[in-house]
Design an enzyme around this catalytic site. Structure first.
Site, PDB file in Angstrom:
ATOM      1  N   GLY A  58      25.882   7.910  99.421  1.00  0.00           N
ATOM      2  CA  GLY A  58      25.775   6.618 100.102  1.00  0.00           C
ATOM      3  C   GLY A  58      24.728   5.817  99.361  1.00  0.00           C
ATOM      4  CD  GLU A  59      21.589   2.288  97.819  1.00  0.00           C
ATOM      5  OE1 GLU A  59      22.680   2.187  97.228  1.00  0.00           O
ATOM      6  OE2 GLU A  59      20.503   2.371  97.226  1.00  0.00           O
ATOM      7  CB  SER A  60      18.905   7.488  98.000  1.00  0.00           C
ATOM      8  OG  SER A  60      18.662   6.538  96.996  1.00  0.00           O
ATOM      9  CB  CYS A  90      26.155  10.974  95.176  1.00  0.00           C
ATOM     10  SG  CYS A  90      26.159   9.567  94.060  1.00  0.00           S
ATOM     11  NE  ARG A 117      18.065   4.811  94.187  1.00  0.00           N
ATOM     12  CZ  ARG A 117      17.889   3.673  94.846  1.00  0.00           C
ATOM     13  NH1 ARG A 117      16.779   2.985  94.716  1.00  0.00           N
ATOM     14  NH2 ARG A 117      18.842   3.221  95.633  1.00  0.00           N
ATOM     15  CB  ILE A 143      30.507   6.405  93.312  1.00  0.00           C
ATOM     16  CG1 ILE A 143      31.956   6.900  93.416  1.00  0.00           C
ATOM     17  CG2 ILE A 143      30.400   4.950  93.741  1.00  0.00           C
ATOM     18  CD1 ILE A 143      32.486   6.991  94.836  1.00  0.00           C
ATOM     19  CG  HIS A 183      30.786  10.878  95.942  1.00  0.00           C
ATOM     20  ND1 HIS A 183      30.358  10.570  97.213  1.00  0.00           N
ATOM     21  CD2 HIS A 183      30.082  10.092  95.110  1.00  0.00           C
ATOM     22  CE1 HIS A 183      29.438   9.632  97.157  1.00  0.00           C
ATOM     23  NE2 HIS A 183      29.254   9.317  95.885  1.00  0.00           N
ATOM     24  CD  GLU A 185      31.773  13.210  99.281  1.00  0.00           C
ATOM     25  OE1 GLU A 185      31.438  14.082  98.452  1.00  0.00           O
ATOM     26  OE2 GLU A 185      31.325  12.049  99.274  1.00  0.00           O
TER      27      GLU A 185
HETATM   28  N1  GLN Z   1      23.270   4.716  93.654  1.00  0.00           N
HETATM   29  C1  GLN Z   1      23.065   5.296  94.948  1.00  0.00           C
HETATM   30  C2  GLN Z   1      21.573   5.480  95.237  1.00  0.00           C
HETATM   31  O1  GLN Z   1      20.777   5.231  94.416  1.00  0.00           O
HETATM   32  C3  GLN Z   1      23.810   6.627  95.053  1.00  0.00           C
HETATM   33  C4  GLN Z   1      25.275   6.369  94.981  1.00  0.00           C
HETATM   34  C5  GLN Z   1      26.121   7.336  95.709  1.00  0.00           C
HETATM   35  O2  GLN Z   1      25.676   8.123  96.543  1.00  0.00           O
HETATM   36  N2  GLN Z   1      27.411   7.261  95.452  1.00  0.00           N
HETATM   37  O3  GLN Z   1      21.212   5.869  96.302  1.00  0.00           O
END
Ligand code: GLN
Length: 204
Positions: A58-60, A90, A117, A143, A183, A185
């Site tokens: 997701g987005e850390s 990820c 990242r 991703i 990913h 999943e």
């Molecule tokens: N770029 C995202 C981050 O820095 C990670 C991307 C992802 O989980 N697909 O959190």
């Protein structure tokens, strides 16, 4: 004479998938396919009932903020530091890692790797690659993936990109922490989820 346990009747560990943000529903399905009883994890009480946890992508920074808001940040970090098995994918790998060089305050510091990242560059916002997992090829979806820039002494590289550089993309620390840049999943390959379920069983 007792029959040996087959994977069908091995005990099903309870694995909580952190459900703050990102692809948690897919992880729940992949874990169920892999012999676990998986559930969406949002509270400290639910954490107490987990034999293992998955921190999804997701987005850390958003995951970190959501954890803070739910009062789960310290309990989760302490539980993983104390040996609760964890699988980060990820952004989830960033959350478990030691440091990210952009100073993102996302990292728990429980997995002895540094990450960058979005480290595969702008051109690789999303890419499908072959990863060699213990030497066997699997299909991987990356991703905006983090790049592993340092691997600590007690950390084993179990997966590498199948190219000339062979960059590490799956790491394991001891018997309890597993992390992937991609990913798993989002594909039908359950190799990594099965590996994590086996780690949780062995730890329990
Ligand atoms: N770029 C995202 C981050 O820095 C990670 C991307 C992802 O989980 N697909 O959190």
């Amino acid at each position: 004479m007792a029959e040996p346990l087959t994977s069908a009747d091995a005990p099903r560990p309870r694995i909580g998938v952190l459900a703050m943000q990102g692809a948690f529903a897919e992880h729940v399905r992949a874990l169920e396919d892999s012999g676990a009883d998986a559930f969406e994890l949002r509270t400290e009480a639910e954490l107490a009932g987990a034999d293992g946890v998955v921190v999804p992508g997701g987005e850390s920074t958003a995951i970190r903020k959501a954890l803070d808001r739910c009062g789960l940040l310290e309990p989760l970090r302490d539980a993983v530091a104390g040996g609760l098995p964890a699988f980060g994918t990820c952004a989830g790998m960033i959350v478990l890692a030691d440091t990210a060089p952009d100073g993102a305050p996302a990292c728990f510091g429980v997995l002895d790797v540094d990450v960058e990242r979005n480290g595969f560059g702008r051109q690789v916002h999303s890419a499908e690659r072959t990863v060699l997992l213990d030497g066997a090829p699997i299909h991987a979806v990356l991703i905006r993936a983090p790049r592993i820039t340092r691997v600590g002494e007690g950390v084993e590289v179990v997966g590498r990109l199948d190219d000339a550089e062979g960059e590490p993309v799956v790491v394991q620390q001891g018997g309890t922490i597993l992390a992937a840049s991609f990913h798993p999943e989002l594909t039908d390959d359950r190799t990594l989820h099965r590996r994590f379920v086996a780690m949780v069983r062995a730890a329990g």
